[in-house]
Design a protein around this motif. Structure first.
Motif, short mmCIF file in Angstrom:
data_model
loop_
_atom_site.label_atom_id
_atom_site.label_comp_id
_atom_site.label_asym_id
_atom_site.label_seq_id
_atom_site.Cartn_x
_atom_site.Cartn_y
_atom_site.Cartn_z
N ALA A 1 0.87 -1.18 0.00
CA ALA A 1 0.00 0.00 0.00
C ALA A 1 0.91 1.22 0.00
O ALA A 1 1.76 1.37 0.88
CB ALA A 1 -0.91 0.01 1.23
N THR A 2 0.76 2.10 -1.00
CA THR A 2 1.56 3.31 -1.09
C THR A 2 0.64 4.52 -1.07
O THR A 2 -0.31 4.60 -1.85
CB THR A 2 2.46 3.28 -2.35
N GLN A 3 0.90 5.48 -0.16
CA GLN A 3 -0.06 6.57 0.06
C GLN A 3 0.66 7.81 0.62
O GLN A 3 1.86 7.79 0.84
CB GLN A 3 -1.14 6.11 1.03
N SER A 4 -0.09 8.87 0.81
CA SER A 4 0.40 10.17 1.27
C SER A 4 1.35 10.77 0.23
O SER A 4 2.52 10.40 0.16
CB SER A 4 1.10 10.07 2.63
N TYR A 5 0.86 11.72 -0.56
CA TYR A 5 1.60 12.22 -1.71
C TYR A 5 2.17 11.00 -2.44
O TYR A 5 3.36 10.87 -2.68
CB TYR A 5 2.70 13.19 -1.28
N VAL A 6 1.26 10.11 -2.79
CA VAL A 6 1.55 8.74 -3.20
C VAL A 6 2.62 8.68 -4.30
O VAL A 6 2.58 9.45 -5.26
CB VAL A 6 0.25 8.04 -3.64
N ASN A 7 3.55 7.77 -4.09
CA ASN A 7 4.50 7.42 -5.14
C ASN A 7 4.05 6.08 -5.72
O ASN A 7 4.33 5.02 -5.16
CB ASN A 7 5.92 7.30 -4.57
N ARG B 1 6.00 10.58 2.32
CA ARG B 1 5.38 9.32 1.91
C ARG B 1 4.96 8.48 3.11
O ARG B 1 5.47 8.62 4.22
CB ARG B 1 6.33 8.48 1.07
N GLN B 2 4.06 7.55 2.80
CA GLN B 2 3.66 6.53 3.76
C GLN B 2 3.42 5.25 2.97
O GLN B 2 2.87 5.29 1.86
CB GLN B 2 2.39 6.95 4.50
N PHE B 3 3.83 4.12 3.53
CA PHE B 3 3.58 2.86 2.84
C PHE B 3 3.57 1.71 3.83
O PHE B 3 4.06 1.81 4.95
CB PHE B 3 4.62 2.60 1.73
N THR C 1 6.05 5.79 7.97
CA THR C 1 5.39 7.09 7.93
C THR C 1 6.45 8.17 7.93
O THR C 1 7.21 8.30 8.91
CB THR C 1 4.45 7.29 9.13
N GLY C 2 6.55 8.94 6.85
CA GLY C 2 7.53 10.01 6.78
C GLY C 2 7.22 11.13 7.77
O GLY C 2 6.04 11.37 8.10
N PRO C 3 8.24 11.85 8.23
CA PRO C 3 8.03 12.89 9.24
C PRO C 3 7.19 14.06 8.75
O PRO C 3 6.66 14.81 9.57
CB PRO C 3 9.45 13.33 9.59
N ASP C 4 7.04 14.24 7.44
CA ASP C 4 6.26 15.36 6.92
C ASP C 4 4.83 14.96 6.51
O ASP C 4 4.11 15.77 5.90
CB ASP C 4 6.97 15.97 5.71
N CYS C 5 4.40 13.74 6.85
CA CYS C 5 3.01 13.36 6.60
C CYS C 5 2.09 14.18 7.50
O CYS C 5 2.43 14.50 8.64
CB CYS C 5 2.81 11.87 6.88
N HIS C 6 0.89 14.50 6.99
CA HIS C 6 -0.05 15.33 7.74
C HIS C 6 -0.63 14.56 8.92
O HIS C 6 -1.00 13.38 8.80
CB HIS C 6 -1.18 15.79 6.83
N ALA C 7 -0.70 15.22 10.05
CA ALA C 7 -1.20 14.59 11.28
C ALA C 7 -2.72 14.36 11.20
O ALA C 7 -3.42 15.09 10.48
CB ALA C 7 -0.86 15.47 12.47
N TRP C 8 -3.25 13.42 12.00
CA TRP C 8 -2.44 12.40 12.65
C TRP C 8 -2.00 11.36 11.65
O TRP C 8 -2.79 10.93 10.81
CB TRP C 8 -3.26 11.73 13.78
N ALA C 9 -0.74 10.92 11.80
CA ALA C 9 -0.22 9.91 10.89
C ALA C 9 0.60 8.90 11.66
O ALA C 9 1.35 9.26 12.58
CB ALA C 9 0.63 10.55 9.80
N VAL D 1 1.02 -8.44 8.81
CA VAL D 1 0.13 -7.28 8.72
C VAL D 1 0.90 -5.97 8.82
O VAL D 1 1.89 -5.87 9.55
CB VAL D 1 -0.97 -7.34 9.80
N ALA D 2 0.44 -4.97 8.06
CA ALA D 2 0.92 -3.60 8.18
C ALA D 2 -0.29 -2.67 8.06
O ALA D 2 -1.07 -2.79 7.10
CB ALA D 2 1.95 -3.27 7.12
N ILE D 3 -0.46 -1.79 9.01
CA ILE D 3 -1.58 -0.85 9.06
C ILE D 3 -1.00 0.56 9.09
O ILE D 3 -0.05 0.82 9.84
CB ILE D 3 -2.46 -1.09 10.30
N GLN D 4 -1.59 1.49 8.31
CA GLN D 4 -1.07 2.84 8.26
C GLN D 4 -2.16 3.83 7.85
O GLN D 4 -3.11 3.46 7.17
CB GLN D 4 0.12 2.97 7.31
N GLY D 5 -1.97 5.07 8.28
CA GLY D 5 -2.92 6.11 7.88
C GLY D 5 -2.38 7.49 8.15
O GLY D 5 -1.48 7.68 8.98
#
Length: 287
Positions: free
Chosen positions: A41-47, A81-83, A96-104, A112-116
């Protein structure tokens, strides 16, 4: 702007991703799955290159941690980024990259891997984790969807809802047993996308799941079916008495028309699920 879960069924080797977001057609960008290889799963300013590249690297023999390290070393935009990754061996990573928008944030454990990001709070991930851990006996699509729904109920994307997707693969799980690709469902723009995804999964299971049990048709059911086959134009006339070749040919045509061919059983046997569906669709005997 998205929450997702990447998972593996340790019993079967099935792999999958479930994702939801306040974003149009999130299923077009976030989930990538290959049977026997892994899921991303690739997300947050998705690459979106993380999907095919991650699967390529997993197929080459790298574990999830090594793939994650490659992403972090090679992508200049990684801070946003987040993945999440799960390999066919059960190895997993969430990032979770440090510049992802909160809450992240996220959670990872074996299989399993869960992210948001832009979530209502950490309770979204915790709710998803609890639902995942409560469902080890569920088929993987149901387990992933239960976790996604739990995250949605806990607040999900704090901007609202728009789309959701569910993608799963497993050995011989696809149509006709000819491919590993199993479930690929999307609600691209919907007021309640997780609820719509559940409806689509129910429909998928009806149309594409093979029979768990079969039984002979009763005399009443056979008479009803023959009348229906004539009324729907699959035969001009059919005899009474035991199951025969003409009835079989007409019934096969009906099952194909209704997209129930995965539930077809020859020889006068029937899948009770398919029969219940047909009787609901055509509740009165015709003729």
């Amino acid at each position: 702007m998205t929450f997702s879960i990447v998972g593996r069924d340790a019993r079967t080797g099935d792999l999958g991703v479930a994702v939801a977001s306040k974003f149009l057609a999130v299923g077009a960008l976030v989930p990538f799955v290959r049977g026997g290889v892994g899921a991303v799963a690739t997300q947050s300013y998705v690459n979106p290159t993380f999907g095919p590249e991650g699967l390529r690297l997993l197929a080459s023999g790298l574990d999830a941690a090594a793939v994650a390290a490659h992403f972090q070393a090679s992508d200049p935009g990684i801070a946003q980024r987040q993945f999440g990754l799960v390999g066919a061996d059960g190895s997993s990573v969430t990032f979770t990259g440090p510049d992802c928008h909160a809450w992240a944030g996220g959670y990872a454990a074996a299989d399993v891997a869960i992210q948001g990001n832009i979530l209502a709070g950490p309770g979204v991930v915790e709710a998803m984790r609890a639902a995942w851990e409560a469902g080890p006996r569920l088929p993987l699509p149901r387990r992933l969807l239960a976790a996604l729904n739990a995250g949605d109920a806990a607040g999900g994307d704090r901007r609202g809802r728009q789309s959701a997707a569910l993608v799963c693969a497993g050995p011989g799980r696809g149509y006709g047993g000819l491919t590993d690709d199993w479930v690929n469902l999307r609600a691209d723009d919907h007021a309640e996308p997780c609820r719509e995804l559940a409806r689509l999964l129910d429909l998928h299971d009806l149309l594409f799941t093979r029979p768990e049990s079969t039984r002979p048709l009763t005399d009443e059911e056979l008479a009803w079916l023959r009348a229906l086959l004539v009324a729907q134009g699959h035969a001009t006339a059919l005899p009474g008495g035991p199951w025969d070749a003409d009835t079989e040919a007409a019934a096969w045509a009906l099952f194909g028309t209704e997209n129930l061919e995965e539930r077809w059983v020859p020889g006068g046997q029937v899948d009770p699920v398919a029969l219940a569906y047909l009787r609901a669709q055509y509740p009165t005997r015709v003729g």
